[in-house]
Every structure is written in structure tokens, then in C-alpha cells.
Design an enzyme around this catalytic site. Structure first.
Site, short mmCIF file in Angstrom:
data_model
loop_
_atom_site.label_atom_id
_atom_site.label_comp_id
_atom_site.label_asym_id
_atom_site.label_seq_id
_atom_site.Cartn_x
_atom_site.Cartn_y
_atom_site.Cartn_z
CB SER A 124 -0.94 -0.21 1.34
OG SER A 124 -1.44 1.29 1.61
CE1 TYR A 149 -4.29 -2.94 5.65
CE2 TYR A 149 -3.91 -0.61 5.30
CZ TYR A 149 -4.12 -1.66 4.83
OH TYR A 149 -4.01 -1.98 3.28
CE LYS A 153 -1.27 -4.48 3.70
NZ LYS A 153 -1.99 -5.76 3.10
#
Ligand code: NAD
Ligand code: UDP
Length: 341
Positions: A124, A149, A153
Site C-alpha cells: 500500500s 495496519y 504492510k
């Protein structure tokens, strides 16, 4: 060529499965359906007139994954399965690290056991954090995203880099998505969030269809042209095709080992107010909104430098903002209750 798609029943996964089938890949979807419905896969099968093998399972269940790898001839894994709600990740960080980081380690271990080396990871734009200037380029150092979150990643990208250093057969691609929106042009599959949508487009679409009263625009005092945040929105079908392009890149680079990152975006920043206007134009109806305080952790503006993907993957985000809006609306208006319809 047979591809295992984890999280393939979800929003980006289902559109990618459709693109893979259209490009003659055989597909196995592995999903625990925590944030999706099997109906998405049924509709993909209907749209393509092709069959998908579906296995309901959790990526943390190594036993089940091992059985699947043992029975099937898997050439590559596209790994979408993850939890993705930024706000929720701050409330239950351990669940996010368990699912997104430990779950990825499980997949990688089983791949190693069965000598499957091709891996495409759903990364992302959030991995650039707030340290980097826009537009984001792959050569930048990864930042420190504020949410668990985002951190999950970054951690997985680090794990892939370490794995590649230790295993000279590993062939990884990290695709750093910017803001995917829209739906397949048929209106048969699209984004179907559970509960109150966290993301901008599903929220606007639910206001338009009468499920919510009005949109809250989070902040109009950012240092941007109109004061609202700017993001790089790309059509989910362009993003889906980015995965086919990445598989093709791996195939063309048979000598490659390591991990390569690619930004998948349009290269343009579009503001929240501009999105609202574009949606209103597409549906010829006003979207009621109010300006609310900023949302915690939101960066004012970011977009991709997508030259590397343009050049090396032969990939471009071609679909227009107008198409993103009309396709979102076709999906939402045909399926006001998502896949429950
Ligand atoms: P989604 O929630 O629609 O899809 C994720 C799928 O993974 C769901 O079908 C869910 O049921 C499944 N899943 C989750 N945990 C699982 C587990 N432990 N075992 C098996 N299946 C599991 O989300 P999406 O928008 O399609 O996102 C796909 C990927 O892309 C995610 O990794 C996400 O972090 C990443 N990503 C999404 C965006 C975005 O804006 N949508 C942006 C950047 C990156
Ligand atoms: N946004 C908004 N109202 C909403 C949801 C989002 O104003 O109900 C804004 C948000 O502040 C951000 C942009 O829309 O500037 C895109 O948010 P989204 O959550 O879709 O994606 P993000 O870039 O945060 O991953």
C-alpha cells in the site's frame, strides 16, 4: 499456469480473479470469508463462464494450506488476504499483526516447503509514511505509518526483503496500491463493505442510494488547492490488470530473484471535494455533505510516481475518473445491499 489467490473473494481479489481468468490463468481462491461473500466468486464465474476452485480457510491454518499445496500444482501466489480497516487496527493491533504479519509468514513457509517461489503481495501507499515528499517513488526509504495496519504492510515488505536475501529462489513483487475505487463495468461485482464504510467512495455511494444521510468531509483546512485531502484514485479493474502485468513480468524475467516494488496509481492527486463533484456529475444528483474535523492520521496529499510500473510492467491506469464514478454507481444502484441482493 495455476495461481493461488488468498483473499480472492474480497474487493480487489474478486476483480483480479476475473482478470486472471480472462487471461487464461487457472485460479484457486483461498479465503476465510471474514470480510467477503462467496457470491462474488459465483458472479465472477458467471461473467467469465469459467470455473474457480474455492477453498474456505484461514491463512494462519498451515495444515490446511499444506494440504492444498500438496494436492495442487501451484505456480504463483497472489496474497490479498488481510484485515484493512485503519481505525480498527489501532483498537485491536494484535489481531492485525496476527492476521496480516503472522498469516503472511504462514503462507511463505508453506510456499517454501513446496518450492513455490513466485509471490505477489498487496502492499500500500501507506508504507511511505509521512516522512516522504510526494509524488512517492519506489526508491524512497519506507516510512513509519501511524497505524498498526500500515505498520503491518511495512513489516511484511521487510520480511520479503529478508527472505529474498536468504533464499535465492524467492521471486517477490510488492504492489503498492494507491486508492482503488470503482467496480467491474458489468455492475455485478464491486466493493461491499460490512457496516459503516470507512472509505470515501463506498460512503458516497451509500449516501447516493439513500442508505446514509450525508457524507462527512474530514477537514477542509489542509494545505491543498481546495483545503480537502488529495489522493491518487485508480479504477479497480486497472489495479486488477496490474496483477496480471506483474505475473507477466515475473514470467519474462525468469532469471530474477529478490523482491521488486511497483507503485500502482495514476500519478494524479484528486481532492475529496473534486470526487464529490465528479460523482454528482455522474449520477446527476446532489450528494449532501458537511465538513467535519480532520480524521486522525490522515495525510494532506499523496499520489504515485507510477513511471516504473508504466515502463517495466507495461501497465497504465487508463480508466478515467468519470468511469470510476459511473461504474461505482452501476454496482451500488444495482446492488443497494451489496452481495445480499
Ligand atoms: P477485502 O477485505 O475486500 O479483501 C480481503 C479478503 O481477505 C477478504 O475476502 C477476507 O475475507 C480475506 N481474509 C482476511 N483475512 C483472512 C485470513 N486470515 N485468511 C483468509 N482470508 C482472509 O480488502 P481489499 O480492499 O480487497 O484489499 C485486498 C488487499 O489489498 C489487502 O491486503 C489490503 O490491505 C490491500 N490494500 C487495499 C487497499 C484498498 O484501498 N482497498 C489499498 C491498499 C492495499
Ligand atoms: N474521507 C472523507 N470522508 C469519509 C471517508 C474518507 O472525507 O467518510 C476522506 C479521507 O479523509 C481521505 C480521503 O477521503 O482524505 C480518502 O479516504 P479513504 O479512507 O477512502 O482512503 P485512504 O487514503 O485514507 O486510505
Amino acid at each position: 499456469m495455476q495461481v493461488l489467490v488468498t483473499g480472492g473473494a474480497g474487493y480487489i481479489g474478486s476483480h483480479t480473479v476475473l482478470s486472471l481468468l480472462e487471461n487464461n490463468y487457472d485460479v484457486i481462491v483461498y479465503d476465510n470469508l471474514t470480510n467477503s461473500s462467496l457470491e462474488s466468486i459465483k458472479r465472477v464465474e458467471k461473467l467469465t463462464s469459467k470455473k474457480v476452485k474455492f477453498v474456505e480457510g484461514d491463512i494462519c491454518d498451515k495444515e490446511k494450506l499444506s494440504q492444498l499445496f500438496k494436492q495442487s500444482d501451484i505456480d504463483a501466489v497472489i496474497h490479498f488476504a488481510a484485515l484493512k480497516a485503519v481505525g480498527e487496527s489501532a483498537e485491536i493491533p494484535l489481531r492485525y499483526y496476527q492476521n496480516n504479519v503472522h498469516g503472511t509468514v504462514c503462507i511463505l513457509e508453506v510456499m517454501q516447503q513446496y518450492q513455490v517461489h513466485n509471490f505477489i503481495f498487496s502492499s500500500s501507499a501507506t508504507v511511505y509514511g509521512e516522512e516522504n515528499d510526494v509524488p512517492y517513488v519506489e526508491t524512497m526509504k519506507l516510512g513509519s505509518p501511524s497505524s498498526p495496519y500500515g505498520a503491518s504492510k511495512v513489516m511484511v515488505e521487510r520480511i520479503l526483503a529478508d527472505l529474498a536475501l536468504s533464499d535465492n529462489k524467492f521471486r517477490g513483487v510488492s504492489l503498492r496500491y494507491f486508492n482503488p475505487i470503482g467496480a467491474h463495468e458489468s455492475g455485478e461485482i464491486g466493493e461491499d463493505p460490512k457496516g459503516i464504510p470507512n472509505n470515501l467512495l463506498p460512503y458516497i455511494a451509500q449516501v447516493a442510494v439513500g442508505k446514509r444521510d450525508k457524507l462527512s468531509v474530514f477537514g477542509e483546512d489542509f494545505p491543498t488547492k481546495d483545503g480537502s485531502c488529495e489522493r491518487d484514485y485508480l479504477h479497480v479493474m486497472d489495479l486488477a490488470q496490474g496483477h496480471v502485468a506483474a505475473l507477466d513480468w515475473l514470467d519474462r524475467h525468469s532469471e530474477f530473484n529478490g523482491v521488486e516494488a511497483f507503485n500502482l496509481g495514476t500519478g494524479n492527486g484528486v481532492s475529496v471535494f473534486a470526487i464529490v463533484q465528479a460523482f454528482e456529475k455522474a449520477i446527476n444528483k446532489a450528494i449532501p455533505f458537511e465538513v467535519s474535523p480532520r480524521r486522525a492520521g490522515d495525510l494532506s496529499a499523496f499520489w504515485a510516481n507510477a513511471s516504473k510500473a508504466n515502463k517495466e510492467l507495461n501497465w497504465h491506469a487508463n480508466r478515467s475518473l468519470e468511469q470510476m464514478m459511473t461504474d461505482t454507481w452501476r454496482w451500488q444502484s444495482n446492488n443497494p445491499n451489496g452481495f445480499l441482493d
